[in-house]
Design a protein around this motif. Sequence first.
Motif, PDB file in Angstrom:
ATOM      1  N   GLY A 176       0.383   7.853   5.256  1.00 59.27           N
ATOM      2  CA  GLY A 176      -0.642   8.421   4.397  1.00 59.27           C
ATOM      3  C   GLY A 176      -0.519   7.964   2.954  1.00 59.27           C
ATOM      4  O   GLY A 176       0.478   7.364   2.540  1.00 59.27           O
ATOM      5  N   GLU A 177      -1.524   8.324   2.180  1.00 60.89           N
ATOM      6  CA  GLU A 177      -1.570   7.920   0.773  1.00 60.89           C
ATOM      7  C   GLU A 177      -0.390   8.486  -0.012  1.00 60.89           C
ATOM      8  O   GLU A 177       0.198   7.807  -0.855  1.00 60.89           O
ATOM      9  N   GLY A 178      -0.012   9.739   0.281  1.00 61.09           N
ATOM     10  CA  GLY A 178       1.094  10.371  -0.439  1.00 61.09           C
ATOM     11  C   GLY A 178       2.419   9.688  -0.154  1.00 61.09           C
ATOM     12  O   GLY A 178       3.247   9.511  -1.058  1.00 61.09           O
ATOM     13  N   PHE A 179       2.636   9.296   1.088  1.00 59.18           N
ATOM     14  CA  PHE A 179       3.880   8.615   1.446  1.00 59.18           C
ATOM     15  C   PHE A 179       3.963   7.264   0.747  1.00 59.18           C
ATOM     16  O   PHE A 179       5.005   6.890   0.190  1.00 59.18           O
ATOM     17  N   ALA A 180       2.844   6.516   0.757  1.00 62.19           N
ATOM     18  CA  ALA A 180       2.814   5.211   0.107  1.00 62.19           C
ATOM     19  C   ALA A 180       3.069   5.345  -1.394  1.00 62.19           C
ATOM     20  O   ALA A 180       3.739   4.501  -2.000  1.00 62.19           O
ATOM     21  N   ARG A 181       2.562   6.419  -1.989  1.00 60.31           N
ATOM     22  CA  ARG A 181       2.758   6.640  -3.423  1.00 60.31           C
ATOM     23  C   ARG A 181       4.228   6.843  -3.749  1.00 60.31           C
ATOM     24  O   ARG A 181       4.728   6.411  -4.791  1.00 60.31           O
ATOM     25  N   SER A 184      16.157  -5.785   3.403  1.00 63.33           N
ATOM     26  CA  SER A 184      16.038  -7.013   2.608  1.00 63.33           C
ATOM     27  C   SER A 184      15.184  -8.030   3.342  1.00 63.33           C
ATOM     28  O   SER A 184      15.049  -9.165   2.901  1.00 63.33           O
ATOM     29  N   THR A 185      14.602  -7.615   4.471  1.00 62.30           N
ATOM     30  CA  THR A 185      13.904  -8.601   5.303  1.00 62.30           C
ATOM     31  C   THR A 185      12.469  -8.208   5.649  1.00 62.30           C
ATOM     32  O   THR A 185      11.673  -9.071   6.007  1.00 62.30           O
ATOM     33  N   ILE A 186      12.122  -6.930   5.552  1.00 61.96           N
ATOM     34  CA  ILE A 186      10.795  -6.488   5.992  1.00 61.96           C
ATOM     35  C   ILE A 186       9.936  -6.172   4.769  1.00 61.96           C
ATOM     36  O   ILE A 186      10.335  -5.373   3.929  1.00 61.96           O
ATOM     37  N   PRO A 187       8.756  -6.783   4.661  1.00 58.96           N
ATOM     38  CA  PRO A 187       7.901  -6.522   3.501  1.00 58.96           C
ATOM     39  C   PRO A 187       7.500  -5.057   3.399  1.00 58.96           C
ATOM     40  O   PRO A 187       7.305  -4.370   4.409  1.00 58.96           O
ATOM     41  N   LEU A 188       7.379  -4.589   2.173  1.00 60.82           N
ATOM     42  CA  LEU A 188       7.003  -3.190   1.921  1.00 60.82           C
ATOM     43  C   LEU A 188       5.658  -2.871   2.551  1.00 60.82           C
ATOM     44  O   LEU A 188       5.453  -1.783   3.104  1.00 60.82           O
ATOM     45  N   GLU A 189       4.745  -3.812   2.483  1.00 59.50           N
ATOM     46  CA  GLU A 189       3.410  -3.593   3.033  1.00 59.50           C
ATOM     47  C   GLU A 189       3.479  -3.233   4.516  1.00 59.50           C
ATOM     48  O   GLU A 189       2.740  -2.367   4.996  1.00 59.50           O
ATOM     49  N   GLN A 190       4.376  -3.894   5.250  1.00 61.26           N
ATOM     50  CA  GLN A 190       4.532  -3.591   6.674  1.00 61.26           C
ATOM     51  C   GLN A 190       5.229  -2.253   6.889  1.00 61.26           C
ATOM     52  O   GLN A 190       4.914  -1.527   7.838  1.00 61.26           O
ATOM     53  N   LEU A 191       6.165  -1.918   6.011  1.00 60.73           N
ATOM     54  CA  LEU A 191       6.923  -0.672   6.183  1.00 60.73           C
ATOM     55  C   LEU A 191       6.021   0.551   6.105  1.00 60.73           C
ATOM     56  O   LEU A 191       6.209   1.526   6.842  1.00 60.73           O
ATOM     57  N   ILE A 192       5.040   0.548   5.209  1.00 61.84           N
ATOM     58  CA  ILE A 192       4.218   1.748   5.012  1.00 61.84           C
ATOM     59  C   ILE A 192       2.933   1.717   5.830  1.00 61.84           C
ATOM     60  O   ILE A 192       2.101   2.628   5.708  1.00 61.84           O
ATOM     61  N   ALA A 193       2.778   0.706   6.684  1.00 61.54           N
ATOM     62  CA  ALA A 193       1.577   0.620   7.503  1.00 61.54           C
ATOM     63  C   ALA A 193       1.439   1.881   8.363  1.00 61.54           C
ATOM     64  O   ALA A 193       2.393   2.307   9.028  1.00 61.54           O
ATOM     65  N   GLY A 194       0.265   2.492   8.322  1.00 58.23           N
ATOM     66  CA  GLY A 194       0.023   3.688   9.117  1.00 58.23           C
ATOM     67  C   GLY A 194       0.399   4.994   8.457  1.00 58.23           C
ATOM     68  O   GLY A 194       0.120   6.078   8.980  1.00 58.23           O
ATOM     69  N   PRO A 221       1.747  -1.764  -4.475  1.00 60.06           N
ATOM     70  CA  PRO A 221       0.582  -1.477  -5.322  1.00 60.06           C
ATOM     71  C   PRO A 221       0.309   0.010  -5.465  1.00 60.06           C
ATOM     72  O   PRO A 221      -0.192   0.460  -6.501  1.00 60.06           O
ATOM     73  N   ALA A 222       0.663   0.789  -4.418  1.00 55.78           N
ATOM     74  CA  ALA A 222       0.373   2.222  -4.449  1.00 55.78           C
ATOM     75  C   ALA A 222       1.541   3.052  -4.971  1.00 55.78           C
ATOM     76  O   ALA A 222       1.405   4.264  -5.166  1.00 55.78           O
ATOM     77  N   SER A 223       2.712   2.420  -5.205  1.00 56.45           N
ATOM     78  CA  SER A 223       3.900   3.181  -5.621  1.00 56.45           C
ATOM     79  C   SER A 223       3.678   3.847  -6.973  1.00 56.45           C
ATOM     80  O   SER A 223       3.110   3.245  -7.893  1.00 56.45           O
ATOM     81  N   ASP A 224       4.124   5.086  -7.082  1.00 61.62           N
ATOM     82  CA  ASP A 224       4.024   5.839  -8.332  1.00 61.62           C
ATOM     83  C   ASP A 224       5.004   5.237  -9.336  1.00 61.62           C
ATOM     84  O   ASP A 224       6.221   5.284  -9.144  1.00 61.62           O
TER      85      ASP A 224
END
Length: 777
Positions: free
Chosen positions: A139-144, A127-137, A167-170
Amino acid sequence: MSEASPNDPIRKVCVIGAGTMGAGIAAQVANAGVPVLLLDIVRDPANRNAVAQGALDRLAKAEPAAFMSKRAAKLVEVGNIEDDLPRVAECDWVIEAIVERLDLKHALYEKLEGVRRPGTAVSSNTSTIPLEQLIAGRGEGFARDFLITHFFNPPRYMRLLEVVAGPASDAALVAKVSDFADRALGKTVVRAKDTPGFLANRVGTFWIQQAINAAIDLGLSVEEADAVVGKPMGVPKTGVFGLVDLVGIDLMPHLKASLTATLPEDDAYRAIAIDHPLIMKMIADGYTGRKGKGGFYRLNREAGKRKEAIDLATGEYRAAAKPPSLPGAVFKDLKALVGLPGKLGAYAWAVLAPTLSYAASLVPSASDDIVAIDVAMKLGYNWKSGPFELIDKLGTAAFAERLKAEGKPVPAIVELAAGRPFYRVEAGKRQALGLDGEYHDVARAAGVVLLEDIKLAAKPLLKTASAALWDVGDGVAALEFTGKMNALDAEVMKLIGQAIPLVAEKFKGLVIYNEGSHFSAGANLGLALFAMNIAAWGEIEKLVAGGQQAMKALKYAPFPVVGAPSGMALGGGCEVLLHCDAIQAHAESYIGLVECGVGLVPGWGGNGELLDRWRHNPALPKGPMPAVAKVFETVSTATVSKSAAQAIELGFLRPTDQVTMNRDRLLADAKARVLALAEGYQPPEPPVFRLPGAGGKAALDMAVQGFRARGMATPHDEVVSGALARILTGGDADLIDTVTEDELLAAERREFTSLVRNPATQARIEHMLKTGKPLRN
């Protein structure tokens, strides 16, 4: 490794992190009947699954219960991240619930990326860490395949789930997870933007901090503050200081640190986020709330469990004071609350004005939808009204004018309202003000039917002082209890009598349903006690006979009747359900025949209906005694199920009865059940019982005497149990071959009316009404 599809159902879930939240989430998934793999780190090389197993052991003993049934607990399998991480390939959704450290989450995600099936949903409970930071680094498939699913504690009971997609979430995968959370886990899904604290905690943390600050600044006691911030504002009776004690005072610095680390520099929360010396000292000394040595309130065991409260000025404990007596108007009119003279009214405004302004300022940065913020606060913090609903209670124009008069900024969305309410009803539809300045219908999730919506556009078909009958569409009528605690009285029985012919003529069937906090607390004991006090025994006998007649009318109606309980269904409320053709229960249904607790026996046919269920239960040996003993044990101890699943185990629900996990879907599911039963419907045949007679009664009496000898039963328990035993066994005759339903009902009436005249029973009823607790006399 084959790729998972967004169209595939979620058949198995992996939860990584077996702390309080992770373990609770795993339990709720298991409650939905879905297998769970619960993983955590290895701390003990000799017992590599010890961390996860310890969490599972704690879940089994948790109060309130985390599992809805013993069967659900068996669906959780434990393991560890080092040995079992490759098993996430078996799972359709992986929920990460580890400690809130970005480096540890990144390390875990790197491992997950190599072992999960592509297309498998991965979500974080952060509830505290932005999604953008969580998926940093990653791959495209993981972000999807990645999203945030923020549960609230305890996960079984808190209905809110905040879902954040990147933005990249399926979109299809997000929809699949959201639908599973809705239908299987019983959550109300609120879509939030990827902003700090999302919605509920963003507003809730501000509210808590502001309420504490204002209480200290204005010189209020904790009792005064909680009296103002509690019920008058539609906040749980704990108020704010009691709430912080409940969740843990030591969480406050962590929430502050996590929010201030990511909030914009100009965010209003930064200006009020104060580490009060008193609170920091309390934490340092172990006064962290209920889980510690005490908090803002404590029980002083050295002083005979005296309730004490902390003095906010001195930091010393003192005897807890009686909360201030507030005028009745403040519980109905929020304007009256903020208009109170002196420091109490000043405090109410000092909490409301900044909190409501802050919530309003989050549109559109945190949410494009005012409804989402209101729902988040109602379900995440148990507020009766959301922030925008509270502004409506104050009046948008009056709220804006007072802010301007005090030199405070008016949020843009309040300016946009221009004196109009945020919500209105138009053409039978509830509408909310949008960012375009226009009103839009408040949308429900697909398939949700609520009586509160139906009432906006319709009038009841029938109505008495305690019940109403509604047309809920598709040829189905709904009978609603409307009295205090939905208690049952002669007005309910009257409406049942009126409803049967109307439904038979114009409808396919009937649902018994309401949207109160509880289905029914049972018979109206206050009326019963009044009748006892004036010796109106004839009126009591009429109520018992009238109730039996109404229950039989429901049971033998020429159309299907489906009971749809949620919350407590006790005593007479349980008896209503026992006479239905089928039950569609909300998962959180607490069902029981509790009459013995107030010195009575079930008097509206509950004994025979429960007996009929147990004598057809294949788990019991054949013969008259096993079913009688089972019912006697359940009823004499006033046993109440802790869930709908447990109600099946106790016999209050049949194995064929069904459970709805999401409260908002209960009416729609019950309607569907009525329509499924309506085709070719035939009422049931009256049962004929074979009872054990004198020998069976003697066995039950001996059991009660044994409990009495061990101090587990009181003298009046023995009297009440004796009456119950006479009903269930047929009394003093030998083995009885045939007892009709009407004969069993006559025995109920006889024993009930006898007990009502007993002063010990009258004392129990009076004590229950005064204290809400049973009297052990």
